[in-house]
Design an enzyme around this catalytic site. Structure first.
Site, PDB file in Angstrom:
ATOM      1  CG  HIS A  66      -6.276  -5.887  -1.496  1.00 50.86           C
ATOM      2  ND1 HIS A  66      -6.630  -4.703  -2.374  1.00 50.86           N
ATOM      3  CD2 HIS A  66      -5.415  -5.047  -0.148  1.00 50.86           C
ATOM      4  CE1 HIS A  66      -5.743  -3.909  -1.597  1.00 50.86           C
ATOM      5  NE2 HIS A  66      -4.970  -4.222  -0.978  1.00 50.86           N
ATOM      6  CG  ASP A 110      -3.850   2.476   8.046  1.00 49.86           C
ATOM      7  OD1 ASP A 110      -3.469   1.773   6.943  1.00 49.86           O
ATOM      8  OD2 ASP A 110      -3.839   3.535   8.600  1.00 49.86           O
ATOM      9  CG  ASP A 160      -1.834  -3.685   3.211  1.00 42.50           C
ATOM     10  OD1 ASP A 160      -3.087  -3.675   2.437  1.00 42.50           O
ATOM     11  OD2 ASP A 160      -0.661  -3.385   2.154  1.00 42.50           O
ATOM     12  CB  THR A 162       3.769   3.278   3.279  1.00 37.83           C
ATOM     13  OG1 THR A 162       4.055   3.043   4.765  1.00 37.83           O
ATOM     14  CG2 THR A 162       2.584   4.016   3.739  1.00 37.83           C
TER      15      THR A 162
HETATM   16  N1  SAM Z   1       0.117  -1.707  -0.832  1.00 40.39           N
HETATM   17  C1  SAM Z   1       0.625  -0.607  -0.135  1.00 40.39           C
HETATM   18  C2  SAM Z   1       2.283  -0.860  -0.307  1.00 40.39           C
HETATM   19  O1  SAM Z   1       2.454  -2.543  -0.567  1.00 40.39           O
HETATM   20  O2  SAM Z   1       2.611  -0.067  -0.092  1.00 40.39           O
HETATM   21  C3  SAM Z   1       0.088   0.071   0.975  1.00 40.39           C
HETATM   22  C4  SAM Z   1      -1.108   0.015   1.115  1.00 40.39           C
HETATM   23  S1  SAM Z   1      -1.985   0.980   2.748  1.00 40.39           S
HETATM   24  C5  SAM Z   1      -2.700   1.997   1.872  1.00 40.39           C
HETATM   25  C6  SAM Z   1      -0.556   1.053   3.303  1.00 40.39           C
HETATM   26  C7  SAM Z   1      -1.244   1.677   4.759  1.00 40.39           C
HETATM   27  O3  SAM Z   1      -0.042   1.753   6.078  1.00 40.39           O
HETATM   28  C8  SAM Z   1      -1.500   3.143   5.306  1.00 40.39           C
HETATM   29  O4  SAM Z   1      -2.710   3.393   4.821  1.00 40.39           O
HETATM   30  C9  SAM Z   1      -0.304   4.315   6.314  1.00 40.39           C
HETATM   31  O5  SAM Z   1      -1.324   4.703   6.820  1.00 40.39           O
HETATM   32  C10 SAM Z   1      -0.321   2.091   6.940  1.00 40.39           C
HETATM   33  N2  SAM Z   1       1.016   3.026   8.175  1.00 40.39           N
HETATM   34  C11 SAM Z   1       1.912   2.787   7.743  1.00 40.39           C
HETATM   35  N3  SAM Z   1       2.689   3.119   8.984  1.00 40.39           N
HETATM   36  C12 SAM Z   1       1.969   2.475   9.963  1.00 40.39           C
HETATM   37  C13 SAM Z   1       1.816   2.360  11.187  1.00 40.39           C
HETATM   38  N4  SAM Z   1       3.268   2.724  11.421  1.00 40.39           N
HETATM   39  N5  SAM Z   1       1.010   1.203  11.525  1.00 40.39           N
HETATM   40  C14 SAM Z   1      -0.231   1.782  10.962  1.00 40.39           C
HETATM   41  N6  SAM Z   1      -0.651   1.871   9.860  1.00 40.39           N
HETATM   42  C15 SAM Z   1       0.568   2.666   9.134  1.00 40.39           C
END
Ligand code: SAM
Length: 282
Positions: A66, A110, A160, A162
Site C-alpha cells: 500500500h 471498486d 490497485d 486484481t
Molecule cells: N493488491 C491486490 C493485488 O495486487 O492483487 C489488489 C487488492 S484490491 C482488493 C483489488 C480490487 O480490484 C478488488 O477489490 C476488486 O473488486 C477490484 N476490481 C477488479 N476489477 C475491477 C474493475 N473492473 N473495476 C473496479 N475494481 C475492480
C-alpha cells in the site's frame, strides 16, 4: 486451494509455483456477484484476504504494497490534488493517499462493494480513513466510470486491481489506458500494480507497450518486496510525460506522516532495475 485444513495454499499455475500460510481458522466466506471473498486467521500473518483463491493482503505485510503503490507516484507528481483509485476495495491504498495533506479529493472506484464491507469488518485498521471528507467510495466497473470522467480533470490515477483475469482484465487494456490518459491533466500521472518481474515478465513488457499505445509518452517500472505475492518480488509501473524517475525528494524526506517501508532512498532504489528487466523493457 487448501492442501489440508491447517494451511492456505495459493498455486500460481503458470509457473508451477505454490506458497502456503499456516492458518488457525477461516473467518469468512462469500460469493459476491464478482468473485469469491474469503478471510482466514493465520498463525503468523494476522488476517488474510483472498479473492477467487488468490492472496490480496495480510495484516503483516500489506503496508509494503500500500505504501509503494501510493507514495512514489504522489511524490513524483508536483502537487497532487485530485486522485482516483481504481480497485483498492480493501481501502489500504486510500488510507495512504489521504496522508498527503495537499490531496483535496480521492475517488475510489471498486467494482465490488462487498470487498470494502468485508475489509471494514476484518481489516478495520485499513479502513480508518473511509469517512475522511475528502474520500468518495464508489462501487462500479472502473472502465465504465472512467468513460464519463471530464477530460484533463485528474492529477493521479492509481490502479490497485486484481490480476488481469476476471473483472480486473479490462484494466490492462489499451481502451482503459486511453480513457485514463484523456481524464488526466497534461502533467497527470498513472500507476498500476504490474505483477512479478520474475513470473509475469511478458505481461510487464506488454503493459509498457499498451500504455504507450494508450497515449502515455513515458513508462517506468519500479520494484519492491511483497512476500505474500507469487515470487515475493512485485512491481508498480508509472506512466505519464517527462522523466518519471524525478521526484520531490525533499518533500518525501520531510513528510509529516509515518511510513514503515517507504522513504526517499527506498523510492530512488526501487527505480534501479536488474539487467534482465532493463533489457526486456528497453
Ligand atoms: N493488491 C491486490 C493485488 O495486487 O492483487 C489488489 C487488492 S484490491 C482488493 C483489488 C480490487 O480490484 C478488488 O477489490 C476488486 O473488486 C477490484 N476490481 C477488479 N476489477 C475491477 C474493475 N473492473 N473495476 C473496479 N475494481 C475492480
Amino acid at each position: 486451494m487448501n492442501l489440508d485444513n491447517t494451511w492456505f495454499t495459493e498455486i500460481e499455475k503458470s509457473n508451477n509455483f505454490a506458497f502456503s500460510l499456516k492458518v488457525k481458522r477461516k473467518l469468512h466466506e462469500e460469493q459476491s456477484p464478482y468473485q469469491k471473498i474469503e478471510v482466514y486467521e493465520t498463525e503468523s500473518f494476522g488476517n488474510l484476504l483472498t479473492l477467487d483463491g488468490l492472496t490480496m493482503l495480510t495484516d503483516r505485510d500489506n503496508f509494503i504494497y500500500h505504501e509503494m503503490m501510493t507514495h512514489p507516484i504522489l511524490f513524483t507528481h508536483l502537487n497532487p490534488k485530485q486522485v482516483v483509485i481504481i480497485g483498492g476495495g480493501d481501502c489500504g491504498a486510500l488510507k495512504e493517499v489521504l496522508k498527503h495533506k495537499g490531496v483535496e479529493k480521492v475517488y475510489q472506484i471498486d467494482i465490488d462493494e462487498r470487498v470494502t464491507r468485508v475489509a471494514e469488518q476484518f481489516f478495520p485498521d485499513l479502513c480508518t480513513t473511509n469517512n475522511d471528507p475528502r474520500a468518495n467510495l464508489l462501487f462500479e466497473d472502473g472502465i465504465k466510470w472512467m468513460q464519463n470522467v471530464p477530460e484533463n480533470s485528474i492529477d493521479v490515477i492509481i490502479v490497485d486491481s486484481t490480476d488481469p483475469i476476471g473483472p480486473g482484465e479490462v484494466l490492462f487494456s489499451e481502451q482503459f489506458y486511453a480513457q485514463c490518459r484523456r481524464a488526466l491533466k497534461p502533467d497527470g500521472l498513472y500507476v498500476q500494480q504490474s505483477e512479478s518481474p520474475l513470473f509475469q515478465l511478458n505481461l510487464l513488457q506488454s503493459m509498457h507497450k499498451t500504455l504507450q499505445a494508450g497515449g502515455f509518452a513515458m513508462t517506468q517500472t519500479y520494484q519492491f518486496f511483497q512476500c505474500t505475492y507469487p515470487s515475493g518480488w512485485w512491481t508498480g509501473t508509472l506512466a505519464g510525460e517527462g522523466d518519471l524517475t524525478e521526484f520531490r525528494y525533499e518533500d518525501a524526506e520531510n513528510k509529516d506522516f509515518t511510513t514503515h517501508y517507504y522513504n526517499p532512498e527506498i523510492h530512488s532504489a526501487s527505480l534501479i532495475l536488474p539487467n534482465f528487466l532493463l533489457e526486456a523493457l528497453a
